[in-house]
Design an enzyme around this catalytic site. Sequence first.
Site, PDB file in Angstrom:
ATOM      1  N   ASN A 102       0.887  -1.163   0.000  1.00 35.60           N
ATOM      2  CA  ASN A 102       0.000   0.000   0.000  1.00 35.60           C
ATOM      3  C   ASN A 102       0.923   1.210   0.000  1.00 35.60           C
ATOM      4  O   ASN A 102       1.530   1.532   1.031  1.00 35.60           O
ATOM      5  CB  ASN A 102      -0.907  -0.004   1.226  1.00 35.60           C
TER       6      ASN A 102
ATOM      7  N   SER B 113       0.471  12.663 -15.031  1.00 38.01           N
ATOM      8  CA  SER B 113      -0.705  12.654 -15.900  1.00 38.01           C
ATOM      9  C   SER B 113      -0.714  13.945 -16.717  1.00 38.01           C
ATOM     10  O   SER B 113      -0.047  14.929 -16.349  1.00 38.01           O
ATOM     11  CB  SER B 113      -1.965  12.601 -15.030  1.00 38.01           C
TER      12      SER B 113
ATOM     13  N   TYR C 149      -6.940  15.203  -7.872  1.00 40.61           N
ATOM     14  CA  TYR C 149      -6.138  14.428  -8.832  1.00 40.61           C
ATOM     15  C   TYR C 149      -5.122  15.348  -9.506  1.00 40.61           C
ATOM     16  O   TYR C 149      -3.929  15.064  -9.534  1.00 40.61           O
ATOM     17  CB  TYR C 149      -7.057  13.765  -9.862  1.00 40.61           C
ATOM     18  N   ALA C 150      -5.620  16.470 -10.052  1.00 43.95           N
ATOM     19  CA  ALA C 150      -4.722  17.393 -10.745  1.00 43.95           C
ATOM     20  C   ALA C 150      -3.656  17.937  -9.801  1.00 43.95           C
ATOM     21  O   ALA C 150      -2.475  18.004 -10.156  1.00 43.95           O
ATOM     22  CB  ALA C 150      -5.523  18.540 -11.360  1.00 43.95           C
TER      23      ALA C 150
ATOM     24  N   SER D  55      -2.432  16.534  -7.085  1.00 41.26           N
ATOM     25  CA  SER D  55      -1.451  15.484  -6.769  1.00 41.26           C
ATOM     26  C   SER D  55      -0.522  15.245  -7.954  1.00 41.26           C
ATOM     27  O   SER D  55       0.684  15.056  -7.777  1.00 41.26           O
ATOM     28  CB  SER D  55      -2.153  14.184  -6.366  1.00 41.26           C
ATOM     29  N   LYS D  56      -1.056  15.291  -9.164  1.00 42.12           N
ATOM     30  CA  LYS D  56      -0.224  14.990 -10.338  1.00 42.12           C
ATOM     31  C   LYS D  56       0.710  16.158 -10.688  1.00 42.12           C
ATOM     32  O   LYS D  56       1.832  15.936 -11.152  1.00 42.12           O
ATOM     33  CB  LYS D  56      -1.109  14.602 -11.523  1.00 42.12           C
TER      34      LYS D  56
HETATM   35  N1  LIG Z   1      -5.482   5.566 -17.693  1.00 40.17           N
HETATM   36  C1  LIG Z   1      -5.260   6.836 -17.957  1.00 40.17           C
HETATM   37  O1  LIG Z   1      -5.900   7.424 -18.834  1.00 40.17           O
HETATM   38  C2  LIG Z   1      -4.204   7.587 -17.200  1.00 40.17           C
HETATM   39  C3  LIG Z   1      -3.845   8.852 -17.685  1.00 40.17           C
HETATM   40  C4  LIG Z   1      -2.879   9.579 -17.007  1.00 40.17           C
HETATM   41  C5  LIG Z   1      -2.269   9.051 -15.884  1.00 40.17           C
HETATM   42  N2  LIG Z   1      -2.636   7.827 -15.429  1.00 40.17           N
HETATM   43  C6  LIG Z   1      -1.943   7.336 -14.229  1.00 40.17           C
HETATM   44  O2  LIG Z   1      -1.342   6.105 -14.536  1.00 40.17           O
HETATM   45  C7  LIG Z   1      -1.199   5.328 -13.351  1.00 40.17           C
HETATM   46  C8  LIG Z   1      -1.749   3.941 -13.616  1.00 40.17           C
HETATM   47  O3  LIG Z   1      -3.120   4.061 -13.908  1.00 40.17           O
HETATM   48  P1  LIG Z   1      -3.943   3.007 -14.778  1.00 40.17           P
HETATM   49  O4  LIG Z   1      -4.742   3.770 -15.751  1.00 40.17           O
HETATM   50  O5  LIG Z   1      -3.040   1.920 -15.223  1.00 40.17           O
HETATM   51  O6  LIG Z   1      -4.962   2.530 -13.641  1.00 40.17           O
HETATM   52  P2  LIG Z   1      -5.394   1.101 -13.099  1.00 40.17           P
HETATM   53  O7  LIG Z   1      -6.503   1.391 -12.165  1.00 40.17           O
HETATM   54  O8  LIG Z   1      -5.615   0.166 -14.236  1.00 40.17           O
HETATM   55  O9  LIG Z   1      -4.119   0.604 -12.289  1.00 40.17           O
HETATM   56  C9  LIG Z   1      -3.724   1.205 -11.078  1.00 40.17           C
HETATM   57  C10 LIG Z   1      -3.145   0.144 -10.161  1.00 40.17           C
HETATM   58  O10 LIG Z   1      -2.699   0.791  -8.975  1.00 40.17           O
HETATM   59  C11 LIG Z   1      -3.054  -0.020  -7.873  1.00 40.17           C
HETATM   60  N3  LIG Z   1      -3.147   0.808  -6.663  1.00 40.17           N
HETATM   61  C12 LIG Z   1      -4.099   1.733  -6.357  1.00 40.17           C
HETATM   62  N4  LIG Z   1      -3.873   2.245  -5.142  1.00 40.17           N
HETATM   63  C13 LIG Z   1      -2.767   1.640  -4.653  1.00 40.17           C
HETATM   64  C14 LIG Z   1      -2.035   1.738  -3.442  1.00 40.17           C
HETATM   65  N5  LIG Z   1      -2.424   2.558  -2.463  1.00 40.17           N
HETATM   66  N6  LIG Z   1      -0.920   0.988  -3.296  1.00 40.17           N
HETATM   67  C15 LIG Z   1      -0.532   0.142  -4.275  1.00 40.17           C
HETATM   68  N7  LIG Z   1      -1.189  -0.022  -5.434  1.00 40.17           N
HETATM   69  C16 LIG Z   1      -2.290   0.726  -5.621  1.00 40.17           C
HETATM   70  C17 LIG Z   1      -4.402  -0.620  -8.245  1.00 40.17           C
HETATM   71  O11 LIG Z   1      -4.693  -1.775  -7.491  1.00 40.17           O
HETATM   72  C18 LIG Z   1      -4.197  -0.896  -9.733  1.00 40.17           C
HETATM   73  O12 LIG Z   1      -3.716  -2.204  -9.955  1.00 40.17           O
HETATM   74  C19 LIG Z   1      -1.953   6.098 -12.258  1.00 40.17           C
HETATM   75  O13 LIG Z   1      -1.021   6.785 -11.454  1.00 40.17           O
HETATM   76  C20 LIG Z   1      -2.814   7.060 -13.042  1.00 40.17           C
HETATM   77  O14 LIG Z   1      -3.115   8.219 -12.298  1.00 40.17           O
HETATM   78  C21 LIG Z   1      -3.594   7.091 -16.057  1.00 40.17           C
END
Ligand SMILES: NC(=O)c1ccc[n+]([C@@H]2O[C@H](COP(=O)([O-])OP(=O)(O)OC[C@H]3O[C@@H](n4cnc5c(N)ncnc54)[C@H](O)[C@@H]3O)[C@@H](O)[C@H]2O)c1
Length: 255
Positions: free
Chosen positions: A63, A144, A157-158, A160-161
């Site tokens: 976590n 992001s 979200y914004a 934090s990113k």
């Molecule tokens: N999908 C998009 O469009 C997008 C765009 C920009 C940025 N992101 C960023 O990319 C990253 C991955 O996102 P994704 O789209 O693959 O999402 P996803 O939900 O498919 O995967 C995220 C993973 O993080 C794990 N997770 C969540 N909280 C956690 C914690 N406290 N400790 C450990 N693991 C944890 C979840 O279990 C999940 O497996 C994120 O940081 C997200 O903000 C995603």
Amino acid sequence: MKRFENKVCLVTGAGSGIGAATAMAFAEEGGKVIVADINETAAMAIADKINLAGGDAVALVVNIADKASVQNMIGVAVEKYGRLDCAVNAAGIAGKLTAPLHEYPEEDWMNMMQINLFGTYYCLKEEVTQLLKNGGGAIVNVSSAAGLVAQPGNSPYATSKFAVVGLTRTAAKEYATQNIRINAICPTAIETPMIMEGRRKLAHDPVALEAAKNYQAMKRMGQPGEVANVIVWLCSDEASFITGHAMPVDGGAFA
Ligand SMILES: NC(=O)c1ccc[n+]([C@@H]2O[C@H](COP(=O)([O-])OP(=O)(O)OC[C@H]3O[C@@H](n4cnc5c(N)ncnc54)[C@H](O)[C@@H]3O)[C@@H](O)[C@H]2O)c1
């Protein structure tokens, strides 16, 4: 020789989406992979997939919002593989709500900061500490597009990113002469469970789905593997003069 032969690569959020694709990409390039996620079943499924394909991976429950859990993750990784060469901090959440700042519940706001910002900070701190011990390496933080431009309705979200970009740039300068490169990536819409089934539920909303596609100049969403390729390149020796970047992975959105 493969690009990550004899290298130890840690990926958080590796049970799904971008993190899972990154873990598999490292493995295909010969890396030993620590598949870390809060979801044990998901992490084990990805590690099994890698091992069944002839790779070398271990699943680990973490976590990232819990400092002790992050310290344990690094400890177990180093105990298993002896060192750390690359780390990708992809774990994160996008929240369940869309609300203006003054109506966004404070508890949810703080929780998002705890995971996306403080979680990334805990990981970065422990990873840098380990990289300093074993002579350097590369780190990629997954920020992001919302770390570069506003995302109305999702202020935590914004925020934090954006902060992850600041953390990345500052840390990159602090360790640039110690053989540690630290970059961030800033993806726009990538087809993962977070965006398809999460807050925006694009899989169930054809209008929003079309809008999400049209945000990119390419008029489509990115695939997790396309983001993984960028991350893996940033971690590779081919990117040896690149540090402190916040690189859009955006299908031309910001062109
Ligand atoms: N999908 C998009 O469009 C997008 C765009 C920009 C940025 N992101 C960023 O990319 C990253 C991955 O996102 P994704 O789209 O693959 O999402 P996803 O939900 O498919 O995967 C995220 C993973 O993080 C794990 N997770 C969540 N909280 C956690 C914690 N406290 N400790 C450990 N693991 C944890 C979840 O279990 C999940 O497996 C994120 O940081 C997200 O903000 C995603």
